[in-house]
Design an enzyme around this catalytic site. Structure first.
Site, short mmCIF file in Angstrom:
data_model
loop_
_atom_site.label_atom_id
_atom_site.label_comp_id
_atom_site.label_asym_id
_atom_site.label_seq_id
_atom_site.Cartn_x
_atom_site.Cartn_y
_atom_site.Cartn_z
N ASN A 213 0.72 -1.47 0.00
CA ASN A 213 -0.23 -0.69 0.25
C ASN A 213 1.07 0.93 -0.23
O ASN A 213 2.25 1.10 -0.20
CB ASN A 213 -1.23 -0.45 1.19
N ASP A 283 -4.74 -6.50 5.10
CA ASP A 283 -5.61 -7.22 6.13
C ASP A 283 -5.97 -8.50 5.55
O ASP A 283 -6.30 -9.23 5.86
CB ASP A 283 -7.08 -6.39 5.45
N LYS A 293 8.33 -17.62 -10.14
CA LYS A 293 7.23 -16.98 -10.83
C LYS A 293 5.99 -17.08 -11.14
O LYS A 293 6.53 -17.99 -11.86
CB LYS A 293 8.44 -16.37 -11.62
N PHE A 328 -4.87 3.29 15.08
CA PHE A 328 -5.51 4.39 14.43
C PHE A 328 -6.48 4.16 12.88
O PHE A 328 -6.68 2.67 13.24
CB PHE A 328 -3.74 4.68 12.98
N LYS A 342 -14.22 1.25 16.04
CA LYS A 342 -12.98 0.51 16.02
C LYS A 342 -12.22 -0.06 17.31
O LYS A 342 -11.44 -0.45 18.24
CB LYS A 342 -12.05 0.78 15.47
N LYS A 346 -11.60 -3.18 19.14
CA LYS A 346 -10.21 -3.86 19.21
C LYS A 346 -9.92 -3.79 20.57
O LYS A 346 -8.64 -3.40 20.21
CB LYS A 346 -9.44 -2.95 17.80
N1 CTP Z 1 -3.93 -3.29 12.09
C1 CTP Z 1 -3.32 -4.15 12.23
N2 CTP Z 1 -3.54 -5.57 11.75
C2 CTP Z 1 -4.49 -5.65 10.95
C3 CTP Z 1 -5.43 -4.39 10.35
C4 CTP Z 1 -4.69 -3.18 11.40
O1 CTP Z 1 -2.72 -4.04 13.47
N3 CTP Z 1 -3.95 -6.99 10.16
C5 CTP Z 1 -4.12 -2.17 12.94
C6 CTP Z 1 -3.33 -0.84 12.28
O2 CTP Z 1 -2.09 -0.28 12.90
C7 CTP Z 1 -4.44 0.72 12.19
C8 CTP Z 1 -6.28 -0.47 13.01
O3 CTP Z 1 -5.87 -1.93 13.30
O4 CTP Z 1 -4.14 1.04 13.96
C9 CTP Z 1 -6.58 -0.04 11.78
O5 CTP Z 1 -6.75 0.20 10.93
P1 CTP Z 1 -7.72 0.07 9.73
O6 CTP Z 1 -6.86 -0.31 8.62
O7 CTP Z 1 -7.91 1.58 9.50
O8 CTP Z 1 -9.13 -0.52 10.11
P2 CTP Z 1 -9.67 -2.34 10.05
O9 CTP Z 1 -9.35 -2.43 11.20
O10 CTP Z 1 -8.42 -2.63 8.46
O11 CTP Z 1 -10.83 -2.07 9.36
P3 CTP Z 1 -11.07 -1.56 8.20
O12 CTP Z 1 -10.34 -1.44 7.36
O13 CTP Z 1 -12.88 -2.42 7.71
O14 CTP Z 1 -11.67 0.10 8.27
#
Ligand code: CTP
Length: 405
Positions: A213, A283, A293, A328, A342, A346
């Site tokens: 990303n 995610d 490859k 975050f 969130k 969490k």
């Molecule tokens: N995060 C994490 N581990 C993951 C995904 C996310 O620790 N596998 C943490 C990120 O570092 C951040 C927080 O979760 O502190 C929120 O990340 P975000 O991508 O906004 O949330 P998601 O839980 O992935 O939810 P969504 O994508 O559905 O908004």
């Protein structure tokens, strides 16, 4: 923060930016500070002692061995008197002297004798600024706890455009104010063990391709810097990124994939007082990364992805009393509502919400606009600020939340 009555020493090195330091002295005096100026002999090629003594209301200290010096140990009495030493411009030569303990003029000797906060505003030609010697000296000085205002990019006296311009007097003045505000802080973060995750993760599809990303990791670096500055022991777990913290963190743990970041973070957590999870963790990851490859196929291809483990959620589940967990949330709509959800789901104590819809927020940007949501229901929307200032606001919030645990 009022500067009334504060005792500030302004040191000037020999660079053209010294003319701007006259405005800084004026700003400090106007704010009620008591100011004394110390110059290197080279600084007097650019400004006169008369300008500085007129603005500060006091004689200027230049010559270590002047017969006019009352005791011959002026550098020590200045060091006793001052609460803060600001050096602007800090030339390459001065940085070299400071970082290597060379004390051969009034200012470098004073630096050696000074055991209170020091703020440096470097100014020089771009190549001199980027030179390994200068960068190494700056790193060393930062590691000793010296504050450095990064040089800015813009027109330079040599006629070129580049990095090396001294920060503007107004910015240096604001930093002076925040340094005095710092000294009245609680000091809660001192000695705390803090896990900071930062940057993107990289999920391999095959030995050549990956999914990742746009995260630059800059915000995480600024957080690691600010927490280190406040005396915390930072364990920095980060994906591949082009930025690095400017201060030396306690432990640097580079990782690549979400799985690796999960393993490192979960194993550190039981020992930590706090965690700030600023990483943009994937995610999903390819279900079966290919060892070879993958060859091109005729009509498109389907890549099966599986969910990664959520680090924030796992740390939230395993959180003990007196552990502070900061997550975050990057949202594009229903921001506050999603961030609150969130925070709850969490089991975090604090969520830093960024909206991609806000001007000045986003990937690789020098600035960010965030809202802090705390477990006790407090919502603090902040102005758009540079990431350094956002990190400082976050550290303040962490201190407040930790005190309530
Ligand atoms: N995060 C994490 N581990 C993951 C995904 C996310 O620790 N596998 C943490 C990120 O570092 C951040 C927080 O979760 O502190 C929120 O990340 P975000 O991508 O906004 O949330 P998601 O839980 O992935 O939810 P969504 O994508 O559905 O908004």
């Amino acid at each position: 923060m009022s500067l009334r009555g504060k005792r500030i020493i302004v040191g000037l090195g020999g660079g053209i930016a010294a003319y701007k330091t006259l405005s800084l002295v004026r700003l400090l005096v106007k704010a009620g500070a008591q100011v004394r100026c110390v110059c290197t002999p080279a600084a007097l090629q650019f400004v006169t002692p008369l300008s500085l003594s007129t603005l500060s209301g006091h004689a200027v200290y230049v010559d270590l061995f002047s017969p006019g010096n009352e005791t011959g140990t002026e550098h020590v009495s200045y060091a006793d008197w001052g609460e803060l030493l600001v050096v602007a411009p800090a030339t390459a030569d001065l940085l070299g002297k400071f970082a290597n303990g060379i004390a051969d003029n009034a200012l470098s000797t004073l630096f050696n004798a000074f055991d209170k906060p020091v703020l440096l505003a470097p100014a020089m030609n771009t190549r001199m600024y980027r030179h390994s010697a200068t960068q190494e000296n700056l790193r060393k000085l930062r590691d000793w706890g010296v504050e450095v205002m990064p040089a800015e990019t813009g027109g330079l006296a040599c006629g070129c455009d580049g990095e090396g311009r001294m920060a503007e007097p107004g910015q240096i003045f604001s930093r002076v104010e925040s340094l005095f505000a710092d000294s009245s802080r609680t000091g809660i973060l001192k000695g705390k063990k803090i896990l900071v995750t930062a940057g993107p993760t990289v999920e391999s599809i095959d030995p050549v391709r990956y999914i990742s990303n746009h995260s630059s990791g800059l915000m995480g670096c600024r957080i690691a810097d600010e927490l280190t500055r406040r005396g915390a022991e930072v364990h920095f777990v980060h994906g591949p990124m082009r930025f690095a913290p400017e201060r030396t963190v306690y432990e640097d743990i580079p990782v690549s994939s979400a799985g690796q970041m999960f393993t490192e973070s979960v194993s550190l957590w039981p020992d930590m007082d706090m965690a700030v999870l600023s990483a943009a963790v994937a995610d999903y990851t390819p279900a079966e990364p290919s060892p070879e490859k993958i060859k091109k196929q005729e009509d498109g291809m389907v890549l099966r992805l599986v969910k990664t483990k959520d680090i924030l959620q796992t740390l939230g589940q395993e959180k003990k009393k007196r552990q502070l967990l900061v997550g975050f949330a990057l949202e594009t709509r229903d921001e506050l509502e999603n961030a609150r959800e969130k925070l709850r789901r969490k089991n975090a104590d604090l969520i830093v919400l960024n909206s991609l819809r806000d001007q000045g927020a986003g990937f690789g940007c020098a600035t960010n606009k965030v809202t802090f949501l705390a477990k006790d229901g407090t919502v603090r929307p902040m102005e758009c600020k540079d990431k350094e200032a956002v990190a400082s606001d976050l550290a303040d919030c962490m201190e407040r939340s930790y005190a309530l645990l």
